[in-house]
Design a protein around this motif. Structure first.
Motif, mmCIF file in Angstrom:
data_model
loop_
_atom_site.group_PDB
_atom_site.id
_atom_site.type_symbol
_atom_site.label_atom_id
_atom_site.label_comp_id
_atom_site.label_asym_id
_atom_site.label_seq_id
_atom_site.Cartn_x
_atom_site.Cartn_y
_atom_site.Cartn_z
ATOM 1 N N UNK B 341 0.866 -1.061 -0.045
ATOM 2 C CA UNK B 341 0.065 -0.057 0.085
ATOM 3 C C UNK B 341 0.800 1.226 -0.016
ATOM 4 N N UNK B 342 1.999 0.946 0.718
ATOM 5 C CA UNK B 342 2.881 2.355 0.722
ATOM 6 C C UNK B 342 3.467 2.575 -0.647
ATOM 7 N N UNK B 343 3.970 1.580 -1.459
ATOM 8 C CA UNK B 343 4.166 1.795 -2.794
ATOM 9 C C UNK B 343 3.231 2.497 -3.750
ATOM 10 N N UNK B 344 1.758 1.975 -3.517
ATOM 11 C CA UNK B 344 0.735 2.500 -3.968
ATOM 12 C C UNK B 344 0.633 3.774 -3.919
ATOM 13 N N UNK B 345 0.475 4.275 -2.603
ATOM 14 C CA UNK B 345 0.340 5.560 -2.255
ATOM 15 C C UNK B 345 1.172 6.634 -2.983
ATOM 16 N N UNK B 346 2.651 5.996 -3.035
ATOM 17 C CA UNK B 346 3.779 6.874 -3.726
ATOM 18 C C UNK B 346 3.399 6.713 -5.145
ATOM 19 N N UNK B 347 2.649 5.827 -5.684
ATOM 20 C CA UNK B 347 2.518 5.894 -7.128
ATOM 21 C C UNK B 347 1.449 7.028 -7.277
ATOM 22 N N UNK B 348 0.566 7.173 -6.481
ATOM 23 C CA UNK B 348 -0.433 7.956 -6.453
ATOM 24 C C UNK B 348 0.149 9.722 -6.535
ATOM 25 N N UNK B 349 1.090 9.633 -5.777
ATOM 26 C CA UNK B 349 1.816 10.966 -5.341
ATOM 27 C C UNK B 349 2.597 11.418 -6.673
ATOM 28 N N UNK B 350 3.055 10.319 -7.298
ATOM 29 C CA UNK B 350 3.702 10.461 -8.738
ATOM 30 C C UNK B 350 2.885 11.155 -9.497
ATOM 31 N N UNK B 351 1.733 10.639 -9.664
ATOM 32 C CA UNK B 351 0.661 11.055 -10.592
ATOM 33 C C UNK B 351 0.275 12.457 -10.147
ATOM 34 N N UNK B 352 0.024 12.817 -8.995
ATOM 35 C CA UNK B 352 -0.149 14.173 -8.492
ATOM 36 C C UNK B 352 0.932 15.199 -8.725
ATOM 37 N N UNK B 353 2.132 14.308 -8.824
ATOM 38 C CA UNK B 353 3.310 15.570 -9.091
ATOM 39 C C UNK B 353 3.113 15.728 -10.675
ATOM 40 N N UNK B 354 3.067 14.793 -11.529
ATOM 41 C CA UNK B 354 2.813 15.477 -12.756
ATOM 42 C C UNK B 354 1.653 16.304 -13.023
ATOM 43 N N UNK B 355 0.489 16.032 -12.281
ATOM 44 C CA UNK B 355 -0.614 16.830 -12.369
ATOM 45 C C UNK B 355 -0.119 18.308 -12.184
ATOM 46 N N UNK B 356 0.496 18.257 -11.015
ATOM 47 C CA UNK B 356 0.800 19.687 -10.240
ATOM 48 C C UNK B 356 1.772 20.462 -11.509
ATOM 49 N N UNK B 357 2.713 19.728 -12.111
ATOM 50 C CA UNK B 357 3.618 20.386 -13.005
ATOM 51 C C UNK B 357 2.872 20.911 -14.289
ATOM 52 N N UNK B 358 1.933 20.090 -14.673
ATOM 53 C CA UNK B 358 1.019 20.646 -15.736
ATOM 54 C C UNK B 358 0.450 21.912 -15.468
ATOM 55 N N UNK B 359 -0.197 21.856 -14.347
ATOM 56 C CA UNK B 359 -1.032 23.104 -13.721
ATOM 57 C C UNK B 359 0.136 24.527 -13.693
ATOM 58 N N UNK B 360 1.213 23.937 -13.293
ATOM 59 C CA UNK B 360 2.479 25.006 -13.034
ATOM 60 C C UNK B 360 2.556 25.747 -14.514
ATOM 61 N N UNK B 361 2.801 24.628 -15.485
ATOM 62 C CA UNK B 361 2.984 25.073 -16.802
ATOM 63 C C UNK B 361 1.687 26.063 -17.348
ATOM 64 N N UNK B 362 0.556 25.528 -17.207
ATOM 65 C CA UNK B 362 -0.568 26.046 -17.504
ATOM 66 C C UNK B 362 -0.713 27.799 -16.902
ATOM 67 N N UNK B 363 -0.440 27.854 -15.583
ATOM 68 C CA UNK B 363 -0.388 29.065 -14.991
ATOM 69 C C UNK B 363 0.319 30.078 -15.493
ATOM 70 N N UNK B 364 1.523 29.682 -15.758
ATOM 71 C CA UNK B 364 2.795 30.600 -16.411
ATOM 72 C C UNK B 364 2.525 30.852 -17.660
ATOM 73 N N UNK B 365 1.938 30.162 -18.629
ATOM 74 C CA UNK B 365 1.744 30.616 -20.007
ATOM 75 C C UNK B 365 1.013 31.757 -20.251
ATOM 76 N N UNK B 366 1.268 32.499 -21.105
ATOM 77 C CA UNK B 366 0.630 34.008 -21.293
ATOM 78 C C UNK B 366 -0.396 33.537 -22.433
ATOM 79 N N UNK B 367 0.010 32.918 -23.357
ATOM 80 C CA UNK B 367 -0.893 32.731 -24.675
ATOM 81 C C UNK B 367 -2.297 31.811 -24.072
#
Lengths: 482, 466
Positions: B341-367
């Motif tokens: 379960x610990x590994x599975x939770x870390x897997x979820x965290x990695x997915x969240x990390x991807x998502x947060x980077x996507x959002x970070x990119x989105x926020x900073x885009x001017x276009x």
């Protein structure tokens, strides 16, 4: 500094423009955190329950890897172990045969008793790694974890023999902890032969051999229920219940409803203590009619009637039917534990333990600890307190009433021994034939400083004082006199 | 000896995965990509160790060392992806690529354990998809006419979905795929990306009420076709993406409320109209009462998740194959059972990390157009993760979608790889914007811009600054 202002404007504008993105980000992160917490909590807290589910194939997986562990009694006697038959096949052996039939149970064709309660531990192996390595080299199964129970072989034997050929149930428990020391249910069977007698047992709907009467039996509590009625009367009249008086002429009537004392005996003039000690039906019918229905309902609720009991073992809910509009006739029946009321012996034992233990009982338990094959304790079960059923004062009042049952009343066979005892008898009528009754006794000893409690029901034997009390006496004797 | 290693490896794998998950968030502490290089290198090493440890356990448990060849191929492809991508696009974001490779390697490990044949098939598809995806960032970066294809996106999306509805074959109750020359396609997967492009281009210039209504009609057609095809998971994803993208584009809470209201009403209608929706909801509310029928999958999934405990039963130590469709819809449960379960939770965290980077990119885009695409793809991704993990753990009703990059399924993995590649392209667009800004700023405002730059140093990349 105009540009500075300009910059903050842009920032503010940007922040406003991007607010929805940020909000959605946080929303998803929050939802995921909630989901992660949920998964850990839900999955980890149901591990055992789900492992025991018959649809979970991991049980077969474990039994292919591990030999089912051994079940021990409190002082180390083997109650169940995995052995091999003449053809080298794995079989489950029960050295004591019928003696622990219901308490230890069986592990084929479903599971019962400790075999069911401890299944999660028995099928898994926490054997030391070095042992597992040599097992793998030798191609043998790992030894499953062992389960130690609270059961006491000697008390179990005494109780088992004392019941003789009768049907019924006995439960003996340690008051300060809730440990179940003995648990007998008859008729019984030999778990060693479960494979061959299974079909027969399942088809036999009449005798209910597989039923553990201690937890699943539903008996009319008869006069043992007067403990409950007395508690309610004391609650409604905390200062004046001592002044109760009644003149018994062997029966009580209200309209067409009539309650007789056991064998029509007339108890004459009596106070509350005597009415309880002599188990006078007429006096208690009189008390019952005058009880506050709503308050009585609350008391019954708090005593776990019509509710799940806080025990792991498979059990039935005790049932009682009391309504705001219950008629006087019904109240007379309820007050003396007759009518439609049904109780399991373990429930009565829990109420008895509450009286003996200042108002709250310790939850009955039968699994003491789990050890791996090297004897390292993997899990220790500790006593835990159940809900408080009554106040300390109420418990004390009941304790003195029950002590008087031994000193002056129907359980006089427990009088004048090396230990003191307290309890309540019952002779519960269960058919229209007036002469037939189940013999009940529930009580504890020593009366002042209770250590163990015994609840006995002998089906169809006769009066509790004549048939159940002597059995309880033999168990108390064995416990206190060795 | 082998037993010692496999037992020990459980804890080692969990520890390494926890470290990886930690690093994937530690990235956000630094604003400059150049300062994150240490983290990325550590991530690559951790990835290597985890992947290798898992395959070592597989070899010991099966006694078949030939798995190491398969491992070697996987390692080469994943490593090449991480390295090559960095070489071809030096300005690309490495967190996204690392996480992508991490998730792919977990998928390979689990699939190899569950079905060698499928794992090989998946591996081939992934290798080809990665090669194809390699060029995408370039096109996103350079092609300027993508913004003007609004109605092309709409038409392509609807036609693709309609083709499945008409020509597709039923697999287990839903019409989601069709076969051409022996290859099975699941168009709803790739349409997810096209749909995001459509919404972004339709809403980037104007967000008038009329425009929103027009997009609502197109989105509605998508969703209805999917519902009729009984592909509820995808329908839900399209709907959610639509509502959230409109919310972001208009910056108007009323549209969000209207979307939630409309969605609830539609859900209620769907519940009454469709038997299979009722079955799913019933199986979610109480799977135990129908454990041998509608509740079978979900209860088997719960058994799997709970049986491994924190550190798992070890690869080949459990019976995840008892869950129907475990490779596609319940891969998360299989991971939880065998890797813990610990590994599975870390897997979820990695997915969240991807998502947060996507959002970070989105926020900073001017276009606006690119910003909406980054946002839309991020939501598509994370919502799908939510549906599959939440469904498999009885958090929400089961919808039967895949866990992107981890689950078995060619269309799914291809789409997700394209999605990640598109976001990389957007990241490069954003970098261009930043350089552009600095250059023009410098030319026009001279001294000021320098000061501004100095002030802005160290906080140009973080989530804090919006």
């Amino acid at each position: 500094m105009a540009w500075k202002k300009g910059k903050t404007d842009i920032n503010r504008k940007n922040r406003k423009k991007n607010f929805p993105i940020v909000a959605v980000t946080y929303l998803f992160v929050a939802v995921f955190l909630a989901m992660m917490g949920y998964i850990c909590q839900y999955a980890m807290s149901h591990r055992q329950e789900w492992m025991n589910n018959s649809y979970n194939g991991r049980q077969q997986m474990f039994s292919a890897q591990n030999a089912r562990g051994t079940i021990y009694a409190g002082s180390g006697e083997v109650l169940a172990q995995t052995g091999t038959d003449s053809e080298g096949r794995e079989i489950r052996e029960y050295p004591y045969g019928n003696l622990f039939a219901h308490a230890v149970g069986y592990a084929t064709h479903g599971r019962a008793g400790v075999e069911a309660l401890g299944n999660y531990y028995l099928i898994q192996s926490n054997a030391p790694l070095s042992e597992k390595v040599s097992n793998e080299a030798a191609g043998t199964k790992h030894l499953g974890d062992d389960v130690y129970t609270t059961l006491d072989v000697r008390l179990q034997e005494v109780a088992y023999k004392a019941m003789g050929v009768y049907k019924g149930a006995i439960v003996v428990s340690e008051i300060s902890t809730g440990k179940v020391l003995a648990m007998v249910s008859k008729p019984d069977f030999d778990p060693n032969e479960i494979e061959t007698i299974w079909e027969e047992l399942v088809e036999d709907k009449e005798s209910g051999i597989l039923l553990n009467r201690v937890t699943q039996g539903m008996y009319p509590p008869g006069s043992t229920f007067k403990i409950v009625t007395a508690l309610e009367y004391i609650r409604e009249n905390p200062d004046t219940y001592q002044n109760y008086s009644y003149s018994c002429n062997g029966s009580y009537s209200d309209g067409t409803d009539r309650i007789n004392c056991y064998h029509g005996q007339s108890h004459g003039s009596e106070d509350f203590v005597k009415a309880f000690a002599k188990s006078c039906n007429a006096a208690f019918a009189d008390i019952g009619v005058h009880l506050d229905r709503a308050a009585f309902q609350d008391t019954l609720d708090s005593l776990l009637f019509n509710k799940e009991l806080p025990i792991q073992m498979i059990h039935n809910k005790s049932r009682i039917d009391l309504r705001q509009d219950s008629s006087n006739g019904e109240m007379m029946q309820v007050a003396i534990g007759q009518g439609t009321t049904g109780m399991s012996p373990i429930h009565l034992n829990m109420i008895t333990n509450a009286v003996a233990n200042k108002g709250s009982f310790m939850k009955p338990y039968i699994l003491e600890r789990v050890e791996n094959s090297a004897g390292t304790v993997m899990k220790q079960f500790s006593p835990s307190s159940g809900p408080a059923l009554m106040t300390e004062e109420e418990a004390d009042s009941l304790r003195r009433l029950m002590q008087n049952v031994v000193e002056e009343g129907t359980a006089s066979k427990l009088k004048g021994l090396s230990y003191t005892a307290a309890g309540k008898t019952g002779s519960a009528e269960y058919s229209n034939v007036k002469e037939e009754s189940h013999a009940w006794f529930t009580g504890f000893a020593p009366a002042e400083n209770p250590q163990i409690s015994v609840t006995v029901i002998i089906e169809g034997a006769g009066s509790g004082g004549d048939y159940a009390v002597p059995i309880a006496k033999r168990i108390f004797d064995a416990y206190f006199e060795g | 000896m082998e037993l010692y290693i496999t037992e020990l490896s459980k804890y080692v794998i969990n520890l390494l995965m926890a470290l990886y998950a930690y690093e994937s968030f530690a990235v956000f502490r630094y604003k400059e990509e150049s300062r994150r290089n240490g983290i990325y290198t550590r991530q690559n090493l951790l990835m290597l160790f985890i992947h290798f440890s898992c395959f070592m356990v597989i070899c010991f448990e099966t006694g078949d060392m030939s798995y190491l060849f398969f491992y070697a191929f996987q390692q080469i492809v994943l490593f090449a992806t991480a390295v090559l991508f960095h070489l071809v696009y030096p300005r690309a974001n490495r967190l996204i690529i690392n996480n992508m490779c991490m998730l792919l390697s977990i998928g390979f490990v689990m699939l190899t354990r569950l079905s060698y044949e499928r794992a090989v098939k998946q591996f081939v598809i992934v290798a080809i998809s990665i090669a194809a995806a390699m060029v995408i960032p370039f096109f996103i970066h350079k092609l300027n006419f993508l913004k003007s294809l609004t109605w092309v996106y709409a038409a392509v999306g609807i036609v693709a979905l309609a083709i499945v509805l008409i020509l597709g074959r039923y697999t287990y109750g839903s019409k989601i795929s069709f076969s051409v020359a022996g290859v099975t396609f699941q168009p709803s997967e790739i349409v997810k990306i096209i749909f995001v492009f459509f919404l972004a281009s339709a809403l980037c210039e104007t967000t008038s009420f009329l425009r929103v209504c027009l997009t609502a009609a197109v989105a509605g057609v998508h969703v209805i076709i999917l519902v009729v095809s009984k592909d509820l998971g995808s329908a839900l994803i399209f709907f959610t993406v639509y509502v959230l993208m409109v919310f972001v584009a208009t910056n108007n809470f009323l549209y969000l409320l209207a979307g939630i209201g409309g969605g609830s009403a539609a859900a209620a209608v769907a519940y009454r109209l469709f038997g299979h929706v009722q079955v799913r909801v019933q199986a979610w509310r109480d799977p135990w009462s129908e454990i041998d029928a509608g509740g079978y999958q979900i209860t088997q999934s719960l058994f799997a998740i709970s049986s491994g405990g924190w550190f798992g039963l070890g690869l080949f130590g459990g019976t995840p194959q008892s869950i129907p469709f475990v490779e596609a819809d319940f891969i998360f449960s299989a991971v939880a059972e065998e890797l813990g379960i610990l590994f599975a939770m870390c897997l979820i965290l990695v997915c969240i990390s991807c998502f947060m980077m996507f959002m970070d990119i989105s926020v900073k885009l001017k276009d606006r157009f690119y910003q909406l695409i980054a946002f839309g793809l991020g939501v598509t991704y994370i919502f799908q993760v939510f549906l599959t993990i939440g469904g498999g753990s009885k958090f929400i009703p089961l919808t039967g979608v895949t866990l992107p990059l981890v689950s078995y399924g060619g269309s799914s993995v291809l789409t997700t790889l394209v999605m990640f590649a598109v976001v990389e392209g957007l990241y490069m667009v954003r970098k261009d914007e930043e350089t552009e800004e600095q250059r023009t700023g410098k030319g026009r405002k001279g001294k000021r811009a320098v000061r501004r730059k100095a002030e802005g140093m160290g906080k140009t990349d973080g989530m804090e600054e919006r």
